[in-house]
Design an enzyme around this catalytic site. Structure first.
Site, PDB file in Angstrom:
ATOM      1  N   GLU A 219       0.832  -1.221   0.000  1.00 41.82           N
ATOM      2  CA  GLU A 219       0.000   0.000   0.000  1.00 41.82           C
ATOM      3  C   GLU A 219       0.863   1.266   0.000  1.00 41.82           C
ATOM      4  OE1 GLU A 219      -3.001  -0.337  -0.573  1.00 41.82           O
ATOM      5  OE2 GLU A 219      -3.924  -2.016   0.473  1.00 41.82           O
ATOM      6  N   GLN A 249      -6.298   4.251  -5.723  1.00 32.75           N
ATOM      7  CA  GLN A 249      -6.943   3.895  -4.462  1.00 32.75           C
ATOM      8  C   GLN A 249      -6.368   4.676  -3.284  1.00 32.75           C
ATOM      9  OE1 GLN A 249      -8.203  -0.418  -4.032  1.00 32.75           O
ATOM     10  NE2 GLN A 249      -6.605  -0.671  -5.574  1.00 32.75           N
TER      11      GLN A 249
END
Length: 637
Positions: A219, A249
């Site tokens: 991430e 995202q």
């Protein structure tokens, strides 16, 4: 080796088997990023002979870290233990326990969690004689935390002071930091900052670089400046760092995350190998194309066009509701029917939107799960205001009296003075009007600071309470409805197939069927992003919309309401600009949306003209619709 790679596609194999040096994996939604990261760790061990103790895997949640540890163990055997696999903060805490003395941190330091930090800040404000009503502790913590994560020190902040507020922040920061030191404590932000300082010491960094030679980061779009610097120092001179992320995202800028770190990765490591993972293993192609129609309008970061090995799937349903009650009825009824086919999620932009769906679910006696928040009528600010209203209805009621006096005796006194003057029959007035008066009389909103994310959510809940209260004729009727809503909560929610949550809470999850609701300008995208005028903020809202859509595996429904109760009054809504960005051929319109299209097709020379005109109005609504009359005109349109 063939066993390790047999379930990977070609791009995944390329990423997993890449050799030494920096690797950036741009992993789209549902593209198997966790699989790539864990298989890469297994490949390093099995095929490249890397000692597992020399691998560090960094992520953002304990859940993700645990899943990755388990997967690596499964691939390489239970005896395989990585040098580290966990969150950034856990990694920093471990490093500071053994080496922190080099930066003035004793081995037995205590970590102040968010509650501890707030308690410490309250004491600081009291000692500095700063009114917590004017400047909330949470606001100071947020501002100081942002500077820490941007690696701005106290002395640097002090040198840039240009106004009274900044001077106050620096003064508070100094006192807060002193209190942490006195208690041998560090807060969450200090864990990162002090570890960066620690690794900036050559001999310490060289020791850690020798122990941990391979750095895998999950991430990466959610890293802040401190985390970017931390991973750079950990990568050392060998640059054996793998970063996996997806700018589309990136939805946590309010926490200090900066998706631009994905771009900076290539700048920091010019020799980077970049691999994109465009194959999605979650959603149908129609869902992916619909989501791409929205996210492709972002221009500040790369966007991956995803493909799937799944079916083309159904078109995305688009429902135009008359109002929020009509929306809730349609969504809940459709969700009830769909729940027989798998897990269902109702996703909304703000927590306050849960109320209409909770009411409808309870009215129909349908089990549901509320994820990441309290039930609407169980939220503290809602219960506080209902306590005031219950005392209007029954001044002898002891429980509510105790509650409002806990809120503040000065406020309670003002309330008693006001309620004593109420003329006979006043308690039968509109509960919405009474609540507004109470809020003003006791200064209820003074407790909240709009600059604080949590307080903003509380204010939105209060506005929603005002809106629903205004729908009732008298106080008694409203209080009865609120009480029954709570008493009807079912006990077997764990077996429920319908989940309610914000889009932020849904990140990382997936569901067979998803409803993305409340798609109106000012709601989604949120009014804050529109009022700021910043392109970056609108783009983050668009990324949030993309995340909502890509949670769906088989079925996606989008809905908006032509009018909605706001601040106790009914207002005309404008459809979200995101709806206009979706190719028309991917949508299946139902309800009012279908009827509106029929009427417009007759009124227009062609449906293409209608679509284009609608796009112009929706995308440029802030220019076109500057007055309520304009809003009404577009609504009638």
């Amino acid at each position: 080796m063939s066993e390790l790679l047999k379930n990977l596609n070609e791009k995944q194999k390329e990423a997993v088997t890449y050799g030494e040096g920096p690797l950036l994996v741009l992993a789209g939604a549902g593209s198997g990023k966790t699989r790539v990261l864990t298989h890469r760790a297994a490949h390093l061990i099995a095929e490249m002979g890397v000692d597992p103790h020399k691998i560090a895997l960094l992520t953002f949640t304990n859940k993700a870290a645990g899943e990755m540890r388990d997967r690596v163990e499964k691939l390489e055997g239970k005896g395989c233990v990585l040098g580290f696999a966990g969150t950034f903060h856990t990694f920093c805490a471990k490093l500071l326990r053994t080496h922190g003395i080099n930066v003035g941190v004793k081995p037995n330091f205590v970590i102040f969690d968010s509650s501890d930090s707030e308690t410490a800040m309250k004491k600081v404000l009291k000692e500095l004689d700063i009114d917590p009503k004017e400047f909330k502790p949470a606001m100071f913590l947020a501002v100081i935390g942002k500077m820490k994560n941007d690696l701005i020190g106290i002395s640097e902040a002090e040198a840039e002071v240009s106004d009274m507020f900044r001077r106050t922040v620096v003064r508070v920061w100094k006192a807060y930091q002193k209190k942490l030191e006195t208690n041998n404590g560090v807060d969450f932000d200090d864990l990162l900052v002090k570890t960066v300082s620690l690794l900036s010491i050559d001999r310490v960094r060289q020791e850690i670089n020798t122990r941990l030679e391979w750095i895998l980061v999950d991430e990466y779009q959610d890293t802040n400046k401190a985390q970017f610097e931390l991973t750079k120092l950990l990568a050392g001179e060998k640059h054996n760092i793998t970063a996996v992320g997806d700018a589309a995202q990136a939805i946590y800028s309010f926490r200090g995350a900066d998706y631009k770190n994905l771009v900076m990765f290539n700048t920091e490591y010019p020799e980077t190998k970049t691999i994109s993972l465009p194959m999605n293993y979650r959603s149908t192609q129609n869902i992916l194309d619909t989501a791409f129609g929205v996210i492709s309008h972002n221009t500040t970061h790369p966007v991956i066009k995803l493909e799937t090995n799944c079916l083309v799937g159904e078109k995305v349903d688009f429902f135009e509701a008359v109002d929020e009650r009509d929306e809730a009825k349609y969504v809940v009824e459709t969700a009830r029917k769909a729940s027989g086919f798998g897990e269902v999620a109702i996703l909304y932009r703000t927590n306050s939107q849960s109320r209409a769906f909770e009411d409808e679910l309870m009215r129909r006696d349908i089990p549901y799960k509320l994820i990441g928040g309290l039930r609407f009528y169980n939220r503290a600010e809602v219960k506080d205001l209902i306590a005031y209203l219950r005392l209007v209805n029954n001044p002898a009621e002891e429980i509510s009296r105790i509650r409002i006096e806990k809120i503040g005796k000065r406020r309670a006194s003002k309330f008693y003075e006001w309620s004593d003057r109420l003329p006979s029959g006043k308690d039968q007035s509109s509960p919405g009007q009474l609540l507004e008066e109470i809020i003003n009389i006791v200064g209820f909103l003074e407790r909240f600071d709009e600059r604080d994310e949590d307080d903003l959510a509380r204010i939105e809940n209060i506005n929603e309470l005002l809106a629903v209260a205004s729908e009732y004729k008298n106080v008694e009727e409203f209080l009865e409805s609120a009480a029954l809503s709570e008493s009807e909560i079912k006990q077997h929610r764990s077996n429920a197939k319908i989940s309610l949550m914000t889009v932020h809470a849904a990140k990382g999850l997936e569901f067979e069927i998803v409803f993305a609701v409340g798609l109106e300008e000012g709601l989604f995208p949120h009014s804050r992003s529109l009022m700021s005028g910043a392109k970056e903020e609108v783009e983050e809202e668009r990324r949030l919309m993309y995340v909502a859509m890509t949670r769906a595996k088989e079925k996606l429904t989008l809905s908006w309401a032509r009018s909605r109760l706001v601040f106790g009054g009914r207002h005309t809504s404008i459809p979200s600009r995101f709806l206009a960005e979706i190719p028309e051929n991917l949508l299946k319109k139902t309800g009012g949306a279908k009827e509106m299209e029929k009427k417009m097709t007759k009124a227009s020379s062609s449906s293409d003209e209608f679509v284009e005109k609608k796009r112009i109005i929706v995308q440029d609504w802030e220019i076109e619709a500057e007055t309520k009359d304009d809003f009404a005109e577009i609504d009638n349109w």
